[in-house]
Design an enzyme around this catalytic site. Sequence first.
Site, PDB file in Angstrom:
ATOM      1  N   HIS A   1       0.786  -1.209  -0.162  1.00 22.36           N
ATOM      2  CA  HIS A   1       0.034  -0.183   0.152  1.00 22.36           C
ATOM      3  C   HIS A   1       0.997   1.182  -0.051  1.00 22.36           C
ATOM      4  O   HIS A   1       0.416   2.384  -0.637  1.00 22.36           O
ATOM      5  CB  HIS A   1      -1.103  -0.099   1.227  1.00 22.36           C
TER       6      HIS A   1
ATOM      7  N   HIS B   1      -7.309  -7.670  -8.437  1.00 25.73           N
ATOM      8  CA  HIS B   1      -7.693  -8.565  -7.144  1.00 25.73           C
ATOM      9  C   HIS B   1      -8.055  -7.430  -5.893  1.00 25.73           C
ATOM     10  O   HIS B   1      -7.384  -7.042  -5.195  1.00 25.73           O
ATOM     11  CB  HIS B   1      -6.458  -9.554  -6.823  1.00 25.73           C
TER      12      HIS B   1
ATOM     13  N   SER C   1      -6.535  -2.100  -1.073  1.00 18.69           N
ATOM     14  CA  SER C   1      -6.095  -1.405  -2.106  1.00 18.69           C
ATOM     15  C   SER C   1      -7.169  -0.445  -2.699  1.00 18.69           C
ATOM     16  O   SER C   1      -7.042   0.722  -3.260  1.00 18.69           O
ATOM     17  CB  SER C   1      -5.454  -2.270  -3.227  1.00 18.69           C
TER      18      SER C   1
ATOM     19  N   GLU D   1     -12.893  -8.558  -9.033  1.00 25.66           N
ATOM     20  CA  GLU D   1     -12.749  -9.480  -7.643  1.00 25.66           C
ATOM     21  C   GLU D   1     -13.507 -10.618  -8.132  1.00 25.66           C
ATOM     22  O   GLU D   1     -14.609 -10.485  -8.334  1.00 25.66           O
ATOM     23  CB  GLU D   1     -13.427  -8.742  -6.362  1.00 25.66           C
TER      24      GLU D   1
ATOM     25  N   ASP E   1     -13.028 -12.643 -13.310  1.00 25.04           N
ATOM     26  CA  ASP E   1     -11.404 -13.070 -13.146  1.00 25.04           C
ATOM     27  C   ASP E   1     -10.471 -11.882 -13.539  1.00 25.04           C
ATOM     28  O   ASP E   1     -10.618 -11.095 -14.426  1.00 25.04           O
ATOM     29  CB  ASP E   1     -11.341 -14.294 -13.993  1.00 25.04           C
TER      30      ASP E   1
ATOM     31  N   ASP F   1      -2.556  -7.903  -7.330  1.00 29.11           N
ATOM     32  CA  ASP F   1      -2.453  -8.635  -5.989  1.00 29.11           C
ATOM     33  C   ASP F   1      -3.076 -10.017  -5.930  1.00 29.11           C
ATOM     34  O   ASP F   1      -3.911  -9.951  -5.144  1.00 29.11           O
ATOM     35  CB  ASP F   1      -2.897  -7.427  -5.255  1.00 29.11           C
TER      36      ASP F   1
END
Length: 278
Positions: free
Chosen positions: A19, A42, A100, A118, A143, A164
């Site tokens: 971060h 992600h 994030s 996500e 995805d 991530d």
Amino acid sequence: MLSYRHSYHAGNFADVLKHLVQIAILDYLQFKDKPLVVHDTHGGAGLYEVASEHMQKTGEYQDGVGRLYGRQTGVEVIDRYLDLIAGFNDGGPLRRYPGSPAISAELLREQDRLQITELHNSDYPVLAALFEGDERIRVFHDDANRGLKSLLPAAHKRGLVLVDPSYELEGDEAHTLAGLVEGLRRFNTGCFAIWYPVIGRRRADAYAERLVALGTRALRLELNVRQPGSAHGMTGSGMVVINPPWGLDKKMETALPVLHKALAQGGGGWMVKGYGEE
Ligand SMILES: C[S@@+](CC[C@H](N)C(=O)[O-])C[C@H]1O[C@@H](n2cnc3c(N)ncnc32)[C@H](O)[C@@H]1O
């Protein structure tokens, strides 16, 4: 079947590095008024309550943000990160830790856009609800690699792609590399920041080198809180930044020794390594 939930790990030593680097990159990109896009592959659940059962069960945040929160280190990028976290807590004790997506949203200007994928069935609705009504932000139950194909190139030529993964499935490294090839082909002006765990020196090096090789210019940053191989599980983590902002290497050379001192659990170390032309 995905089982990883970031809510158990929010604010741990890996999140601190990730971060802090995310904020440093966005600050650099926002130096100009030109619009930018943040693409978060992600997203996780977006924002985490420290008192939640999940965060309390592992207590990982205590050896991450918990060791730094409330301090001023005199190092610009670390204090900037800590100030931003304090902003989520009205300057008081640590009650919430932003993921994030919440960090990007906090920094987003009117002209900027944030797009997030996500895949988890439980985390996606929580994340989507967090940003409901904000027209600058789009959240997709999809995805990561499909999103890199369908959402890039974005409307804006400048931006950050944050990658991530949870690396929980066999083949996640290969899947990530394949997605990055597509993403970089579609958005070669973008800055790509990819997080990786250190669970064994050789494996981390091999993967990081493959990430680095995807770009012509890259920066590798790593923070190990223990000696790799000295303990079960993750002993450190790193980020490969492709097309890194100017000066990030110097900032991290100053920040990483301070972070290491604060977060070490006996041993470990740090690394800043640049590749390609400046
Ligand atoms: C490490 S967490 C992300 C944390 C978040 N970036 C942050 O810093 O707050 C990884 C997330 O990726 C999600 N995930 C796993 N596989 C995925 C995939 N193939 N596509 C999109 N998301 C995925 C997991 O459900 C998990 O929420």
